[in-house]
Design a protein around this motif. Structure first.
Motif, PDB file in Angstrom:
ATOM      1  N   PHE A 357     -11.539  15.303 -42.877  1.00  0.00           N
ATOM      2  CA  PHE A 357     -11.196  14.248 -41.935  1.00  0.00           C
ATOM      3  C   PHE A 357     -11.055  12.891 -42.628  1.00  0.00           C
ATOM      4  O   PHE A 357     -11.042  11.849 -41.965  1.00  0.00           O
ATOM      5  CB  PHE A 357     -12.258  14.163 -40.842  1.00  0.00           C
ATOM      6  CG  PHE A 357     -12.452  15.459 -40.101  1.00  0.00           C
ATOM      7  CD1 PHE A 357     -11.542  15.878 -39.157  1.00  0.00           C
ATOM      8  CD2 PHE A 357     -13.550  16.269 -40.376  1.00  0.00           C
ATOM      9  CE1 PHE A 357     -11.719  17.077 -38.480  1.00  0.00           C
ATOM     10  CE2 PHE A 357     -13.736  17.468 -39.708  1.00  0.00           C
ATOM     11  CZ  PHE A 357     -12.820  17.881 -38.766  1.00  0.00           C
ATOM     12  N   GLY A 358     -10.949  12.910 -43.939  1.00  0.00           N
ATOM     13  CA  GLY A 358     -10.839  11.687 -44.716  1.00  0.00           C
ATOM     14  C   GLY A 358     -12.052  11.489 -45.595  1.00  0.00           C
ATOM     15  O   GLY A 358     -13.105  12.113 -45.385  1.00  0.00           O
ATOM     16  N   ALA A 359     -11.898  10.623 -46.587  1.00  0.00           N
ATOM     17  CA  ALA A 359     -12.971  10.408 -47.564  1.00  0.00           C
ATOM     18  C   ALA A 359     -14.272   9.984 -46.896  1.00  0.00           C
ATOM     19  O   ALA A 359     -15.370  10.323 -47.356  1.00  0.00           O
ATOM     20  CB  ALA A 359     -12.534   9.365 -48.586  1.00  0.00           C
ATOM     21  N   GLY A 360     -14.179   9.253 -45.785  1.00  0.00           N
ATOM     22  CA  GLY A 360     -15.377   8.796 -45.092  1.00  0.00           C
ATOM     23  C   GLY A 360     -16.179   9.912 -44.449  1.00  0.00           C
ATOM     24  O   GLY A 360     -17.325   9.710 -44.056  1.00  0.00           O
ATOM     25  N   GLY A 361     -15.580  11.098 -44.366  1.00  0.00           N
ATOM     26  CA  GLY A 361     -16.292  12.219 -43.777  1.00  0.00           C
ATOM     27  C   GLY A 361     -17.129  13.006 -44.764  1.00  0.00           C
ATOM     28  O   GLY A 361     -17.902  13.894 -44.365  1.00  0.00           O
ATOM     29  N   GLU A 362     -16.994  12.701 -46.050  1.00  0.00           N
ATOM     30  CA  GLU A 362     -17.782  13.407 -47.066  1.00  0.00           C
ATOM     31  C   GLU A 362     -19.274  13.202 -46.793  1.00  0.00           C
ATOM     32  O   GLU A 362     -19.719  12.131 -46.393  1.00  0.00           O
ATOM     33  CB  GLU A 362     -17.423  12.898 -48.461  1.00  0.00           C
ATOM     34  CG  GLU A 362     -18.188  13.574 -49.588  1.00  0.00           C
ATOM     35  CD  GLU A 362     -18.097  15.096 -49.535  1.00  0.00           C
ATOM     36  OE1 GLU A 362     -19.125  15.737 -49.256  1.00  0.00           O
ATOM     37  OE2 GLU A 362     -16.997  15.618 -49.758  1.00  0.00           O
ATOM     38  N   GLY A 363     -20.029  14.272 -47.010  1.00  0.00           N
ATOM     39  CA  GLY A 363     -21.457  14.213 -46.738  1.00  0.00           C
ATOM     40  C   GLY A 363     -21.818  14.595 -45.321  1.00  0.00           C
ATOM     41  O   GLY A 363     -22.987  14.507 -44.918  1.00  0.00           O
ATOM     42  N   HIS A 364     -20.810  15.045 -44.551  1.00  0.00           N
ATOM     43  CA  HIS A 364     -21.041  15.452 -43.173  1.00  0.00           C
ATOM     44  C   HIS A 364     -20.346  16.785 -42.909  1.00  0.00           C
ATOM     45  O   HIS A 364     -19.484  17.218 -43.674  1.00  0.00           O
ATOM     46  CB  HIS A 364     -20.489  14.407 -42.195  1.00  0.00           C
ATOM     47  CG  HIS A 364     -21.151  13.070 -42.305  1.00  0.00           C
ATOM     48  ND1 HIS A 364     -22.189  12.683 -41.481  1.00  0.00           N
ATOM     49  CD2 HIS A 364     -20.923  12.030 -43.139  1.00  0.00           C
ATOM     50  CE1 HIS A 364     -22.573  11.459 -41.805  1.00  0.00           C
ATOM     51  NE2 HIS A 364     -21.823  11.036 -42.812  1.00  0.00           N
ATOM     52  N   ILE A 365     -20.709  17.414 -41.810  1.00  0.00           N
ATOM     53  CA  ILE A 365     -19.994  18.583 -41.318  1.00  0.00           C
ATOM     54  C   ILE A 365     -19.696  18.366 -39.840  1.00  0.00           C
ATOM     55  O   ILE A 365     -20.460  17.710 -39.131  1.00  0.00           O
ATOM     56  CB  ILE A 365     -20.802  19.891 -41.494  1.00  0.00           C
ATOM     57  CG1 ILE A 365     -22.204  19.765 -40.877  1.00  0.00           C
ATOM     58  CG2 ILE A 365     -20.881  20.286 -42.963  1.00  0.00           C
ATOM     59  CD1 ILE A 365     -22.995  21.067 -40.829  1.00  0.00           C
ATOM     60  N   ARG A 366     -18.551  18.894 -39.398  1.00  0.00           N
ATOM     61  CA  ARG A 366     -18.254  18.819 -37.968  1.00  0.00           C
ATOM     62  C   ARG A 366     -18.667  20.117 -37.303  1.00  0.00           C
ATOM     63  O   ARG A 366     -18.273  21.208 -37.722  1.00  0.00           O
ATOM     64  CB  ARG A 366     -16.756  18.589 -37.714  1.00  0.00           C
ATOM     65  CG  ARG A 366     -16.462  18.264 -36.246  1.00  0.00           C
ATOM     66  CD  ARG A 366     -14.986  18.271 -35.924  1.00  0.00           C
ATOM     67  NE  ARG A 366     -14.468  19.634 -35.778  1.00  0.00           N
ATOM     68  CZ  ARG A 366     -13.231  19.928 -35.366  1.00  0.00           C
ATOM     69  NH1 ARG A 366     -12.390  18.943 -35.070  1.00  0.00           N
ATOM     70  NH2 ARG A 366     -12.820  21.185 -35.278  1.00  0.00           N
ATOM     71  N   CYS A 367     -19.467  19.990 -36.242  1.00  0.00           N
ATOM     72  CA  CYS A 367     -19.932  21.144 -35.479  1.00  0.00           C
ATOM     73  C   CYS A 367     -19.484  20.978 -34.032  1.00  0.00           C
ATOM     74  O   CYS A 367     -19.876  20.014 -33.367  1.00  0.00           O
ATOM     75  CB  CYS A 367     -21.453  21.240 -35.519  1.00  0.00           C
ATOM     76  SG  CYS A 367     -22.166  21.311 -37.178  1.00  0.00           S
ATOM     77  N   SER A 368     -18.675  21.887 -33.556  1.00  0.00           N
ATOM     78  CA  SER A 368     -18.273  21.852 -32.158  1.00  0.00           C
ATOM     79  C   SER A 368     -19.344  22.518 -31.307  1.00  0.00           C
ATOM     80  O   SER A 368     -19.739  23.654 -31.567  1.00  0.00           O
ATOM     81  CB  SER A 368     -16.941  22.579 -31.966  1.00  0.00           C
ATOM     82  OG  SER A 368     -16.664  22.740 -30.592  1.00  0.00           O
ATOM     83  N   TYR A 369     -19.810  21.793 -30.294  1.00  0.00           N
ATOM     84  CA  TYR A 369     -20.786  22.404 -29.385  1.00  0.00           C
ATOM     85  C   TYR A 369     -20.099  22.922 -28.114  1.00  0.00           C
ATOM     86  O   TYR A 369     -20.764  23.172 -27.090  1.00  0.00           O
ATOM     87  CB  TYR A 369     -21.944  21.454 -29.056  1.00  0.00           C
ATOM     88  CG  TYR A 369     -21.574  20.039 -28.669  1.00  0.00           C
ATOM     89  CD1 TYR A 369     -21.217  19.723 -27.368  1.00  0.00           C
ATOM     90  CD2 TYR A 369     -21.626  19.019 -29.606  1.00  0.00           C
ATOM     91  CE1 TYR A 369     -20.913  18.430 -26.997  1.00  0.00           C
ATOM     92  CE2 TYR A 369     -21.319  17.714 -29.257  1.00  0.00           C
ATOM     93  CZ  TYR A 369     -20.963  17.425 -27.950  1.00  0.00           C
ATOM     94  OH  TYR A 369     -20.655  16.140 -27.592  1.00  0.00           O
ATOM     95  N   ALA A 370     -18.786  23.125 -28.187  1.00  0.00           N
ATOM     96  CA  ALA A 370     -18.058  23.758 -27.088  1.00  0.00           C
ATOM     97  C   ALA A 370     -18.158  25.276 -27.230  1.00  0.00           C
ATOM     98  O   ALA A 370     -17.158  25.981 -27.384  1.00  0.00           O
ATOM     99  CB  ALA A 370     -16.599  23.306 -27.080  1.00  0.00           C
ATOM    100  N   THR A 371     -19.371  25.746 -27.221  1.00  0.00           N
ATOM    101  CA  THR A 371     -19.651  27.176 -27.277  1.00  0.00           C
ATOM    102  C   THR A 371     -20.927  27.430 -26.484  1.00  0.00           C
ATOM    103  O   THR A 371     -21.553  26.474 -26.004  1.00  0.00           O
ATOM    104  CB  THR A 371     -19.787  27.658 -28.737  1.00  0.00           C
ATOM    105  OG1 THR A 371     -19.895  29.085 -28.766  1.00  0.00           O
ATOM    106  CG2 THR A 371     -20.995  27.037 -29.424  1.00  0.00           C
TER     107      THR A 371
END
Length: 392
Positions: A357-371
């Protein structure tokens, strides 16, 4: 003709664009058993029956021809009423609203309508993966502005001001945000609006998650003073109405700007699918109770997931909207890619590495809680176990 010869004939502009980083993890995950996916950015709800029934009925009645290029007038009128009643923005369905094949098409034709070669578009990151590629394919230059977890992933006018040049033509924002879930209040947005006027910019405001604002009312950028004439407002039915596969969005803009986008739409896609438009019309007429029901379910899951992240040692800001959490994994010493890939192979949990999602997203993970809650509970157990193994 050999593959080498074919490759030489490909557009250099397209060749320079990398494939979606999200798709790579989906492809890996698709081959695995006992998998829990927190990667897909779509509701886990089925489109409500009355919406499906309206679409089926339209086909049974023979409404299978092209619609008007801009979309069925009755749907455009319903969109205008919905946006005015829900978000206090007033658009003319005749000249300021275009029904598109998903919100993604709206972004694409918006970029192509306004950008000349070398024009710069400031993109607030982390951001949806298609923004920068679509800007580049239109001949523009994406200029990132990063946000931080310490600021709840909000962007300030001062940050934007620092990257302005004489080539800057537009700003691309998305609140509630994908992937961070960040929201922006009226005062913060007004400071950005003042900057937009000062530097004579246009604004792409992707508000596809507007209905999924949990703790405060959504503020539409186009509703700010003097912003309607400068805003390309993008939204659609995929997220809040659980209609991702229907591929139906809409874009709202001043008449001259919309007319330019309509020209591109006419020549590339003709019109959005007619039967999908009738489904969307029903969604706007009688679907708001379903939207609220789904929203409350997402909020419950959000609260559980954010609290659970803290319990297993991950820093995670509370997302104010959308259906994503964006926890920091910096404490593990792994990059986003390493964390996501190891977690996938070792614990069978699919997440999206933040760097896509861009350099600023490094160090993170995206987790969808639509489950489901069952999936969220089990995924937290697996992620917690994985973090402990990394620490050992």
């Amino acid at each position: 003709m050999t593959q080498t010869h074919i490759k030489k004939r490909l557009s250099s502009r397209v060749e320079s664009i990398q494939p979606s980083g999200i798709r790579r993890f989906f492809d890996l995950a698709s081959k695995m058993d006992n998998l829990i996916s927190l990667g897909v950015g779509e509701p886990d709800f089925v489109t409500p029956w009355n919406v499906r029934e309206a679409s089926i009925s339209s086909m049974e009645r023979g409404f299978t021809a092209y619609s008007a290029n801009a979309g069925i007038m009755e749907l455009r009128e319903a969109i205008a009423g919905y946006m005015f009643n829900r978000f206090d923005v007033d658009y003319d369905p005749e000249s300021e609203i275009l029904v598109t094949v998903g919100a993604s098409e709206a972004i694409d034709i918006g970029c192509r309508a306004i950008l000349d070669e070398g024009d710069e578009v400031i993109v607030v990151e982390p951001s949806f993966v298609s923004y920068a590629p679509l800007i580049s394919m239109a001949g523009g230059v994406p200029v990132p502005v990063g946000t931080k977890i310490e600021d709840d992933f909000k962007v300030s006018a001062e940050q934007i001001k620092q990257v302005l040049t004489n080539k800057t033509k537009a700003l691309m924002i998305c609140f509630p945000n994908n992937p961070t879930g960040a929201v922006m209040g009226k005062e913060d947005l007004q400071e950005i609006a003042d900057l937009v006027i000062e530097h004579d910019l246009l604004v792409f405001s992707d508000e596809i998650y507007a209905e999924l604002s949990y703790d405060e009312e959504h503020v539409s950028f186009a509703g700010l003073e003097d912003m309607k004439e400068r805003t390309i407002l993008i939204s659609g039915f995929s997220k809040a109405f659980a209609m991702t596969g229907w591929r139906l969005g809409f874009v709202m803009a001043p008449p001259d700007l919309l007319a330019a986008m309509l020209k591109i739409h006419q020549y590339s896609l003709m019109c959005a699918p007619t039967m999908a438009q009738y489904g969307a019309l029903e969604a706007l007429k009688s679907g708001m109770d379903d939207v609220e029901r789904m929203k409350q379910s997402y909020k419950q899951r959000r609260n559980f997931f954010v609290k659970s992240c803290a319990e297993i040692g991950l820093t995670c800001h509370t997302p104010g909207g959308a259906f994503y959490a964006f926890p920091s994994i910096k404490s593990t010493g792994l990059t986003s890619e390493q964390f996501a890939e190891k977690l996938l192979y070792e614990e069978r949990v699919a997440v999206v590495p933040g760097n896509v999602f861009g350099a600023g997203g490094e160090g993170h993970i995206r987790c969808s809680y639509a489950t489901s809650m069952d999936n969220l509970e089990e995924s937290i157990k697996r992620i917690g176990r994985f973090i402990q193994s990394v620490g050992n």
